[in-house]
Design a protein around this motif. Structure first.
Motif, PDB file in Angstrom:
ATOM      1  N   HIS A 403      -5.728  10.746   6.418  1.00  0.00           N
ATOM      2  CA  HIS A 403      -4.445  10.402   6.480  1.00  0.00           C
ATOM      3  C   HIS A 403      -3.572  10.710   5.389  1.00  0.00           C
ATOM      4  CE1 HIS A 403      -6.270   7.292   4.563  1.00  0.00           C
ATOM      5  NE2 HIS A 403      -5.380   6.427   4.278  1.00  0.00           N
ATOM      6  N   TYR A 404      -2.375  10.246   5.231  1.00  0.00           N
ATOM      7  CA  TYR A 404      -1.804  10.780   3.882  1.00  0.00           C
ATOM      8  C   TYR A 404      -1.947   9.880   2.681  1.00  0.00           C
ATOM      9  CZ  TYR A 404       1.052  12.122   7.807  1.00  0.00           C
ATOM     10  OH  TYR A 404       1.616  12.665   9.195  1.00  0.00           O
ATOM     11  N   SER A 405      -3.389   9.961   2.321  1.00  0.00           N
ATOM     12  CA  SER A 405      -3.528   9.315   1.098  1.00  0.00           C
ATOM     13  C   SER A 405      -4.792  10.339   0.526  1.00  0.00           C
ATOM     14  CB  SER A 405      -4.283   7.869   1.214  1.00  0.00           C
ATOM     15  OG  SER A 405      -5.016   7.552   0.153  1.00  0.00           O
ATOM     16  N   PHE A 406      -4.788  10.478  -0.902  1.00  0.00           N
ATOM     17  CA  PHE A 406      -5.866  11.206  -1.497  1.00  0.00           C
ATOM     18  C   PHE A 406      -7.198  10.564  -1.542  1.00  0.00           C
ATOM     19  CE2 PHE A 406      -3.954   8.750  -5.314  1.00  0.00           C
ATOM     20  CZ  PHE A 406      -5.132   8.163  -5.575  1.00  0.00           C
ATOM     21  N   ALA A 407      -7.208   9.153  -1.005  1.00  0.00           N
ATOM     22  CA  ALA A 407      -8.405   8.345  -0.591  1.00  0.00           C
ATOM     23  C   ALA A 407      -8.717   8.429   0.917  1.00  0.00           C
ATOM     24  CB  ALA A 407      -8.318   7.173  -1.129  1.00  0.00           C
ATOM     25  N   ASN A 408      -9.503   9.317   1.316  1.00  0.00           N
ATOM     26  CA  ASN A 408      -9.749   9.525   2.585  1.00  0.00           C
ATOM     27  C   ASN A 408     -10.968   9.699   2.858  1.00  0.00           C
ATOM     28  OD1 ASN A 408      -9.764  12.555   2.362  1.00  0.00           O
ATOM     29  ND2 ASN A 408      -7.708  12.344   1.806  1.00  0.00           N
ATOM     30  N   SER A 444       6.080  15.013  -5.695  1.00  0.00           N
ATOM     31  CA  SER A 444       4.678  14.274  -5.582  1.00  0.00           C
ATOM     32  C   SER A 444       3.815  14.815  -4.524  1.00  0.00           C
ATOM     33  CB  SER A 444       4.892  12.827  -5.395  1.00  0.00           C
ATOM     34  OG  SER A 444       3.663  12.130  -5.572  1.00  0.00           O
ATOM     35  N   PRO A 445       2.459  15.298  -4.811  1.00  0.00           N
ATOM     36  CA  PRO A 445       1.842  15.551  -3.711  1.00  0.00           C
ATOM     37  C   PRO A 445       1.197  14.319  -2.883  1.00  0.00           C
ATOM     38  CG  PRO A 445       0.535  15.546  -5.900  1.00  0.00           C
ATOM     39  CD  PRO A 445       2.229  15.464  -6.049  1.00  0.00           C
ATOM     40  N   PHE A 446       1.621  13.125  -3.833  1.00  0.00           N
ATOM     41  CA  PHE A 446       0.857  11.934  -3.089  1.00  0.00           C
ATOM     42  C   PHE A 446       2.161  11.274  -2.494  1.00  0.00           C
ATOM     43  CE2 PHE A 446      -1.552  12.014  -7.211  1.00  0.00           C
ATOM     44  CZ  PHE A 446      -2.416  12.984  -6.433  1.00  0.00           C
TER      45      PHE A 446
END
Length: 662
Positions: A403-408, A444-446
């Protein structure tokens, strides 16, 4: 003769009891029955005492279950419900069997057993009396008057008064883990809504969540032994920043807490949070076969270094010219760039050849910032490719479990995160400054993370959210509204504190702020990020209350289930009660208890009776986090029902057993 007489004199006749010829057998014949009788009596007494202890413990557990329901014996149905709940617990603790939905309290009752559940309205106490007859372990004959009697465990007796329960204010830390995703703007009754709907004022899920929390804080703000915290979330948890943006408004941070996989564990996320990594350019090169692996630095720097520099540098210029300049400019006769130059935020690069060689923009802006690309070439060389790959995971659409998070699921070490929840808490908290800008990749890439404050401050609205591209008219609207200059860090995480008026301050903060949610939903990120909040609390008990419509983003639901399968809930609650964690300094206060509750803001979660129904509605929150115990799962459909549900949780968590002297 004389010798014989001497022999007789030296060996007089021994008494019968001292006779060595057969006396031992006769003695044992008399004593053994007495020994066996005493032994049998002792064994039976021990057996009886063991059963008493088991029944006492079972009744204790039953009383906890009954007060959890807390129906106050208001009618016959309530009394039957209490007896049935109590019997289920008692049967389980004694015989490891449990009743099913078809059984009544009458046929759950063991033969020769009796149960009664009383409630004292004035004292708000429940009393459970239960007795059951046990057969003896050893058998021996009784007369009719000596038949074995039932073992009685009764909470009203001097021996078992500890099963009485009453409301007692022990110190408790309550954390509201509140869903601020776009779907919380949906109307109360619209169970199918999962999108941003800003026009539903006074009928939004968010509105009654806010009002219910305010109701609770107003009621309990003066009880210093109860402390409350707010953990708002969408994709990530917004955190208050102590810094201000260049236009004078506040900044805010975005935070998660994960142990990342090795390749992403050394990334400086705060540095990359406001960079333009030109993903579309690299995507095209990969489609053309020029790039095969996004993570390889050789794909970028030998032949495309100018392009790498240009996109990052130019995005700084565009950020300042489109957002900071208009926010600062109050003189219609001045250009935004004139204002930026006057404030020392931008300057013109005169050497055109130097610009061409380095791939820099004409206007240099933000060069005084520590995170400017010119000051961080080492981080760029090390991790530029990793950021391109991260962006590909988040936004290419090629990975259904992301999903749209760098934590995936591609980047997070699930087992490592759980194993280091407390021991590496500080290292695992990842916090970055969120650019005060509309949600676009240029800034922002995030961009998918922690959007709620942008909506609450009008940098995002229905029109911007629906647009495929942010236009100059959008920037003009933001500039004229002075949304950047007047930016407030809201909503944001409000942890526990040592301040006497903490609850009042929290209440004031919630009442005065404008809550307008936005973004996706990532509940497991919020729960894990709550761990350090609870670890720093001073309460003897820890209560985490998730309030959500339950619709996690696709991909976020996969990460969530991975963590739930690995026992993250048990690791959290057990870790807060761990003496080892306390001794190691990971906890401010060793918790007596730690509980997670989940309140779902949808009528779909009402009137559930079977495990299958609970699993269908709550998924692995029911099967894995709550271990199939539905008492920790609740639903609300409006302000009153949510307030009532939170009241119920507080009532449940503010009690203890009464000991005999009490």
């Amino acid at each position: 003769m004389n010798n014989n007489n001497l022999l007789k004199q030296n060996n007089p006749k021994l008494s019968f009891m001292k006779c060595t010829s057969g006396a031992v057998a006769l003695t044992m014949a008399i004593m053994l029955p007495a020994i066996f009788t005493c032994l049998a009596f002792s064994i039976n007494q021990a057996y009886t005492m063991r059963n008493r202890a088991k029944l006492s413990e079972a009744t204790n557990e039953a009383s906890l279950a009954v007060i959890a329901i807390d129906n106050k014996n208001i009618d016959d149905d309530a009394k039957k419900e209490n007896r049935k709940i109590a019997l289920n617990y008692i049967n389980y603790f004694i015989t490891k069997k449990i009743g099913d939905e078809s059984q009544t309290d009458a046929n759950l009752l063991e033969s020769t057993a009796e149960i009664n559940v009383d409630y004292d309205e004035d004292r708000k106490e429940y009393y459970i009396a239960y007795n059951q007859q046990f057969d003896e372990l050893t058998k021996y004959e009784y007369s009719d008057a000596q038949k074995p009697q039932s073992v009685v465990v009764n909470s009203k007796t001097e021996s078992y008064g500890n099963t009485r329960k009453y409301q007692n204010r022990d110190s408790i830390d309550f954390a509201f883990i509140s869903d601020f995703s776009a779907s919380s703007t949906c109307q109360y009754s619209d169970v199918n809504c999962n999108e941003y709907s800003p026009d539903n004022y006074a009928q939004r899920r968010l509105d009654y969540m806010k009002e219910a929390i305010v109701d609770i804080l107003k009621e309990y703000e003066k009880y210093s032994e109860y402390q409350f915290a707010l953990v708002p979330y969408d994709i990530g948890v917004p955190v208050e920043s102590e810094t201000k943006n260049e236009a004078g408004g506040k900044n805010y941070n975005c935070s998660v807490m994960y142990k990342m996989n090795r390749i992403y564990d050394s990334v400086n996320y705060n540095f990359w949070a406001n960079k333009n990594i030109a993903y579309t350019k690299w995507k095209k090169l990969k489609n053309d076969g020029v790039i095969t692996d996004y993570t390889k630095s050789t794909n970028y720097f030998p032949d495309h270094r100018k392009l790498v520099n240009y996109y990052m540098d130019n995005s700084y210029y565009r950020y300042y010219s489109n957002l900071i300049g208009p926010a600062l400019n109050s003189d219609p006769n001045k250009s935004n760039m004139d204002v930026l130059i006057g404030e020392g935020l931008c300057y013109e690069r005169k050497d055109r050849w130097d610009r061409l060689e380095k791939g820099q923009a004409q206007w240099a802006c933000g060069t005084n910032r520590d995170d400017h690309p010119e000051k961080n070439k080492g981080e760029i060389d090390r991790n530029y490719g990793n950021l391109v790959q991260l962006f590909d995971y988040m936004f290419s659409g090629d990975y259904k479990d992301v999903h749209y998070s760098f934590a995936n699921t591609k980047t997070v070490d699930v087992a490592g995160t759980i194993n280091t929840l407390f021991s590496e808490m500080k290292n695992n908290i990842i916090t970055f400054e969120r650019p005060i800008s509309p949600v676009v990749a240029e800034f922002s890439p995030f961009m998918g993370m922690c959007q709620a404050p942008l909506y609450s401050n009008n940098l995002m609205d229905k029109e911007i959210a629906a647009a495929k591209k942010v236009t100059d008219a959008t920037y003009t609207k933001i500039g004229k509204g002075k949304y950047v200059a007047n930016f407030e860090s809201t909503p944001h995480l409000i942890p526990f504190s040592d301040k006497v008026d903490h609850n009042r301050d929290l209440l004031d903060n919630i009442q005065k702020t404008n809550w307008m949610p936005g973004g996706g939903t990532d509940t497991i990120t919020a729960l894990i990020r709550t761990v350090p909040v609870m670890a720093k609390g001073n309460g003897n008990n820890k209560v985490m209350i998730i309030i959500s419509d339950g619709k996690d983003d696709a991909g976020a639901d996969v990460l969530r289930d991975n963590f739930l399968d690995e026992g993250v809930c048990q690791a959290i609650t057990g870790g807060l009660r761990s003496k080892e964690n306390f001794d190691n300094g990971y906890l401010t206060k060793l918790a007596k208890s730690a509980i997670i509750y989940y309140i779902k803001l949808t009528p779909n979660a009402s009137n559930l009776t079977t495990d299958a129904q609970y699993e269908a509605e709550y998924g692995k929150w029911f099967t894995k986090c709550m271990n199939g115990n539905s008492m920790f799962l609740m639903e609300a459909r409006d302000r009153k029902s949510l307030t009532d549900v939170i009241h119920k949780i507080i009532d449940l968590e503010t009690g203890k057993f009464i000991k005999k002297p009490e």
